[in-house]
Design a protein around this motif. Structure first.
Motif, PDB file in Angstrom:
ATOM      1  N   TRP A   1       0.799  -1.221   0.000  1.00  0.00           N
ATOM      2  CA  TRP A   1       0.000   0.000   0.000  1.00  0.00           C
ATOM      3  C   TRP A   1       0.831   1.271   0.000  1.00  0.00           C
ATOM      4  O   TRP A   1       0.293   2.374  -0.073  1.00  0.00           O
ATOM      5  CB  TRP A   1      -0.972  -0.027   1.181  1.00  0.00           C
ATOM      6  CG  TRP A   1      -1.994  -1.089   0.978  1.00  0.00           C
ATOM      7  CD1 TRP A   1      -2.056  -2.307   1.588  1.00  0.00           C
ATOM      8  CD2 TRP A   1      -3.064  -1.063   0.038  1.00  0.00           C
ATOM      9  NE1 TRP A   1      -3.103  -3.043   1.098  1.00  0.00           N
ATOM     10  CE2 TRP A   1      -3.743  -2.299   0.147  1.00  0.00           C
ATOM     11  CE3 TRP A   1      -3.522  -0.118  -0.884  1.00  0.00           C
ATOM     12  CZ2 TRP A   1      -4.847  -2.604  -0.642  1.00  0.00           C
ATOM     13  CZ3 TRP A   1      -4.631  -0.423  -1.660  1.00  0.00           C
ATOM     14  CH2 TRP A   1      -5.277  -1.649  -1.530  1.00  0.00           C
TER      15      TRP A   1
ATOM     16  N   LEU B   1      -0.157   3.320  -2.917  1.00  0.00           N
ATOM     17  CA  LEU B   1      -1.315   4.215  -2.755  1.00  0.00           C
ATOM     18  C   LEU B   1      -0.892   5.545  -2.142  1.00  0.00           C
ATOM     19  O   LEU B   1      -1.350   6.611  -2.582  1.00  0.00           O
ATOM     20  CB  LEU B   1      -2.371   3.549  -1.883  1.00  0.00           C
ATOM     21  CG  LEU B   1      -3.574   4.430  -1.510  1.00  0.00           C
ATOM     22  CD1 LEU B   1      -4.391   4.782  -2.743  1.00  0.00           C
ATOM     23  CD2 LEU B   1      -4.442   3.742  -0.459  1.00  0.00           C
TER      24      LEU B   1
ATOM     25  N   ILE C   1      -1.691   9.321  -3.766  1.00  0.00           N
ATOM     26  CA  ILE C   1      -2.582  10.351  -3.224  1.00  0.00           C
ATOM     27  C   ILE C   1      -1.825  11.514  -2.588  1.00  0.00           C
ATOM     28  O   ILE C   1      -2.411  12.583  -2.369  1.00  0.00           O
ATOM     29  CB  ILE C   1      -3.574   9.756  -2.206  1.00  0.00           C
ATOM     30  CG1 ILE C   1      -2.855   9.212  -0.973  1.00  0.00           C
ATOM     31  CG2 ILE C   1      -4.431   8.691  -2.860  1.00  0.00           C
ATOM     32  CD1 ILE C   1      -3.805   8.728   0.119  1.00  0.00           C
TER      33      ILE C   1
ATOM     34  N   THR D   1      -9.770  15.322  -2.241  1.00  0.00           N
ATOM     35  CA  THR D   1      -9.114  14.266  -3.019  1.00  0.00           C
ATOM     36  C   THR D   1     -10.076  13.753  -4.065  1.00  0.00           C
ATOM     37  O   THR D   1     -11.232  13.428  -3.761  1.00  0.00           O
ATOM     38  CB  THR D   1      -8.682  13.097  -2.109  1.00  0.00           C
ATOM     39  OG1 THR D   1      -7.651  13.552  -1.229  1.00  0.00           O
ATOM     40  CG2 THR D   1      -8.142  11.933  -2.922  1.00  0.00           C
TER      41      THR D   1
ATOM     42  N   TYR E   1     -11.234  10.870  -6.581  1.00  0.00           N
ATOM     43  CA  TYR E   1     -11.052   9.432  -6.644  1.00  0.00           C
ATOM     44  C   TYR E   1     -12.279   8.795  -7.302  1.00  0.00           C
ATOM     45  O   TYR E   1     -13.367   9.371  -7.289  1.00  0.00           O
ATOM     46  CB  TYR E   1     -10.876   8.861  -5.228  1.00  0.00           C
ATOM     47  CG  TYR E   1      -9.878   7.721  -5.172  1.00  0.00           C
ATOM     48  CD1 TYR E   1      -8.504   7.952  -5.312  1.00  0.00           C
ATOM     49  CD2 TYR E   1     -10.307   6.405  -5.004  1.00  0.00           C
ATOM     50  CE1 TYR E   1      -7.597   6.911  -5.268  1.00  0.00           C
ATOM     51  CE2 TYR E   1      -9.391   5.351  -4.968  1.00  0.00           C
ATOM     52  CZ  TYR E   1      -8.041   5.619  -5.104  1.00  0.00           C
ATOM     53  OH  TYR E   1      -7.131   4.582  -5.069  1.00  0.00           O
TER      54      TYR E   1
ATOM     55  N   TRP F   1     -14.823   3.168  -2.378  1.00  0.00           N
ATOM     56  CA  TRP F   1     -13.516   3.817  -2.291  1.00  0.00           C
ATOM     57  C   TRP F   1     -13.519   5.020  -1.363  1.00  0.00           C
ATOM     58  O   TRP F   1     -12.544   5.272  -0.646  1.00  0.00           O
ATOM     59  CB  TRP F   1     -13.050   4.255  -3.677  1.00  0.00           C
ATOM     60  CG  TRP F   1     -12.668   3.155  -4.609  1.00  0.00           C
ATOM     61  CD1 TRP F   1     -13.190   2.908  -5.853  1.00  0.00           C
ATOM     62  CD2 TRP F   1     -11.683   2.137  -4.412  1.00  0.00           C
ATOM     63  NE1 TRP F   1     -12.601   1.814  -6.436  1.00  0.00           N
ATOM     64  CE2 TRP F   1     -11.665   1.318  -5.571  1.00  0.00           C
ATOM     65  CE3 TRP F   1     -10.809   1.839  -3.367  1.00  0.00           C
ATOM     66  CZ2 TRP F   1     -10.814   0.225  -5.713  1.00  0.00           C
ATOM     67  CZ3 TRP F   1      -9.949   0.746  -3.500  1.00  0.00           C
ATOM     68  CH2 TRP F   1      -9.964  -0.042  -4.650  1.00  0.00           C
ATOM     69  N   ASP F   2     -14.602   5.784  -1.325  1.00  0.00           N
ATOM     70  CA  ASP F   2     -14.595   6.979  -0.484  1.00  0.00           C
ATOM     71  C   ASP F   2     -14.561   6.610   1.003  1.00  0.00           C
ATOM     72  O   ASP F   2     -13.888   7.279   1.807  1.00  0.00           O
ATOM     73  CB  ASP F   2     -15.779   7.902  -0.802  1.00  0.00           C
ATOM     74  CG  ASP F   2     -17.139   7.233  -0.648  1.00  0.00           C
ATOM     75  OD1 ASP F   2     -17.191   6.002  -0.427  1.00  0.00           O
ATOM     76  OD2 ASP F   2     -18.156   7.949  -0.732  1.00  0.00           O
TER      77      ASP F   2
ATOM     78  N   LEU G   1     -10.962   5.455   1.689  1.00  0.00           N
ATOM     79  CA  LEU G   1     -10.023   6.578   1.781  1.00  0.00           C
ATOM     80  C   LEU G   1     -10.214   7.377   3.066  1.00  0.00           C
ATOM     81  O   LEU G   1      -9.269   7.971   3.584  1.00  0.00           O
ATOM     82  CB  LEU G   1     -10.177   7.495   0.566  1.00  0.00           C
ATOM     83  CG  LEU G   1      -9.528   7.002  -0.727  1.00  0.00           C
ATOM     84  CD1 LEU G   1      -9.733   8.023  -1.841  1.00  0.00           C
ATOM     85  CD2 LEU G   1      -8.047   6.720  -0.541  1.00  0.00           C
TER      86      LEU G   1
ATOM     87  N   VAL H   1      -8.028   5.717   5.345  1.00  0.00           N
ATOM     88  CA  VAL H   1      -6.642   5.988   4.953  1.00  0.00           C
ATOM     89  C   VAL H   1      -6.198   7.348   5.482  1.00  0.00           C
ATOM     90  O   VAL H   1      -5.122   7.486   6.080  1.00  0.00           O
ATOM     91  CB  VAL H   1      -6.483   5.932   3.416  1.00  0.00           C
ATOM     92  CG1 VAL H   1      -5.114   6.464   2.993  1.00  0.00           C
ATOM     93  CG2 VAL H   1      -6.687   4.510   2.910  1.00  0.00           C
ATOM     94  N   TYR H   2      -7.034   8.361   5.285  1.00  0.00           N
ATOM     95  CA  TYR H   2      -6.660   9.703   5.734  1.00  0.00           C
ATOM     96  C   TYR H   2      -6.689   9.823   7.253  1.00  0.00           C
ATOM     97  O   TYR H   2      -5.880  10.553   7.839  1.00  0.00           O
ATOM     98  CB  TYR H   2      -7.567  10.744   5.078  1.00  0.00           C
ATOM     99  CG  TYR H   2      -7.130  11.071   3.667  1.00  0.00           C
ATOM    100  CD1 TYR H   2      -5.967  11.808   3.439  1.00  0.00           C
ATOM    101  CD2 TYR H   2      -7.859  10.630   2.567  1.00  0.00           C
ATOM    102  CE1 TYR H   2      -5.546  12.105   2.152  1.00  0.00           C
ATOM    103  CE2 TYR H   2      -7.445  10.918   1.278  1.00  0.00           C
ATOM    104  CZ  TYR H   2      -6.281  11.652   1.076  1.00  0.00           C
ATOM    105  OH  TYR H   2      -5.857  11.927  -0.193  1.00  0.00           O
TER     106      TYR H   2
ATOM    107  N   ILE I   1     -13.616  13.652   0.115  1.00  0.00           N
ATOM    108  CA  ILE I   1     -13.359  12.798  -1.048  1.00  0.00           C
ATOM    109  C   ILE I   1     -14.420  13.094  -2.099  1.00  0.00           C
ATOM    110  O   ILE I   1     -15.619  12.984  -1.837  1.00  0.00           O
ATOM    111  CB  ILE I   1     -13.413  11.304  -0.682  1.00  0.00           C
ATOM    112  CG1 ILE I   1     -12.602  11.009   0.581  1.00  0.00           C
ATOM    113  CG2 ILE I   1     -12.952  10.452  -1.856  1.00  0.00           C
ATOM    114  CD1 ILE I   1     -11.129  11.308   0.468  1.00  0.00           C
TER     115      ILE I   1
END
Length: 341
Positions: A178, A181, A185, A194, A196, A238-239, A242, A245-246, A256
């Protein structure tokens, strides 16, 4: 049951070995040194250090003798970069070892094999209208791998291919995939949002992959010959992904913005140019990737449950993966790269 594995010290192989040993099975693995520092590799697993591709047929057959199941937990995925022709490398790491070892398994009396594949093979089969095999060498190679597995089966030898989605979790000392990724980003960090794709993906933790491998090795589905099993425990847009992730990056409440494929495609030109300048042939067509990522590539978890996969904390696994990936991206830790074994 006695199990012989290629890749037993890797992220997924190690989890499979741990699960199998806890269930009373004996595991032997051949693996390339060095071992990742601090990795929780079970002491009960016998490790034969060396390159399996440099072993003679006689040596490999001797290793396999007395085993009930062979597990191929090695290979490479589409995130590993190679020069043209990329199919040669996919063949070398993902297909050729099976073409060689399956006949040796049969000579040694091994009755079953489990191979770690990709859910992109599953996608290629359910969406023939997208011509994914034609445009994406990685997709093509994974279907070829499955064909090799299918052709190897007979009344005395069965093969299960696990079509694995995105996987989260870490192994101490090992660089997560990862990190790629984070590189992608990070370029949008200065923007207030972001951009996406709107699709989503199936996923599971590395611990759950280990349980799925063990279940397939034990043939919990009761299949006699060949089976390709789409694997997934959780489905996530995906949102939402993410967002986690953030959060792991300390950038909470990051906005996002979902974009259509055509908009993402406009930004892929620079990636195509970069690959060309560096002599890289991508396993996935950058200009088709936006349409792939627009799909909700979700998988019913029924097969995982039948294989004995248990609930796990996917959010914690994502968080751990991203934190280690950030540290690797920033150069604050030195980690072993994933390798094809």
């Amino acid at each position: 049951m006695k199990v012989f594995m290629i890749g037993g010290t890797g992220l997924l192989g190690c989890e499979a070995a741990t699960t199998l040993i806890k269930r009373g099975h004996k595991v032997t693995s051949v693996a390339l040194p060095p071992l990742p520092e601090g990795a929780p590799i079970p002491e009960e697993m016998e490790i034969i250090f060396g390159d399996i591709n440099k072993k003679s047929d006689e040596e490999i057959e001797k290793m396999l003798k007395g085993s009930d199941c062979f597990i191929f937990a090695a290979g490479v995925d589409e995130r590993v970069e190679f020069p043209h022709p990329v199919m040669d490398y996919y063949y070398k790491y993902n297909i050729a070892p099976l073409e060689r070892i399956f006949p040796l398994c049969k000579k040694a009396g091994v009755k079953r094999a489990v191979v770690l594949g990709s859910y992109f093979a599953y996608l290629s089969k359910i969406r023939p209208d997208m011509d994914l095999v034609e445009n994406n060498p990685y997709f093509k190679s994974r279907l070829q791998q499955e064909e090799v597995c299918k052709n190897a089966c007979d009344e005395n030898f069965s093969v299960a291919v696990l079509e694995l989605p995105y996987i989260f979790g870490t192994q101490p000392g090992r660089k997560p995939v990862w990190t790629v990724l984070i590189e992608q980003i990070a370029g949008m960090d200065k923007l207030p949002f972001t951009l996406y794709p709107k699709g989503g993906t199936a996923m599971l933790t590395c611990r759950q992959v280990g349980q799925a491998i063990a279940g397939a090795a034990e043939n919990k589905l009761g299949k006699r010959f060949y089976e390709a099993i789409p694997i997934g425990m959780y489905n996530m847009k995906w949102d939402e992904f993410l967002g986690y992730v953030y959060d792991a990056r300390g950038m909470h409440n990051r906005k996002i913005v979902g974009i259509p494929p055509w908009m993402m495609k406009m930004g892929m030109g620079s990636i195509v140019k970069d690959y060309k300048e560096r002599g890289i042939e991508s396993g996935m067509d950058p200009l088709q990737l936006p349409y792939i990522m627009d799909i909700d590539l979700f998988i019913d978890n029924k097969y995982c449950l039948e294989l004995g996969v248990e609930e796990d904390d996917i959010v914690s696994a994502i968080t751990d993966s991203i934190k280690v990936s950030v540290a690797s991206y920033e150069g604050s830790v030195k980690l072993l790269d994933m390798k094809g074994e």
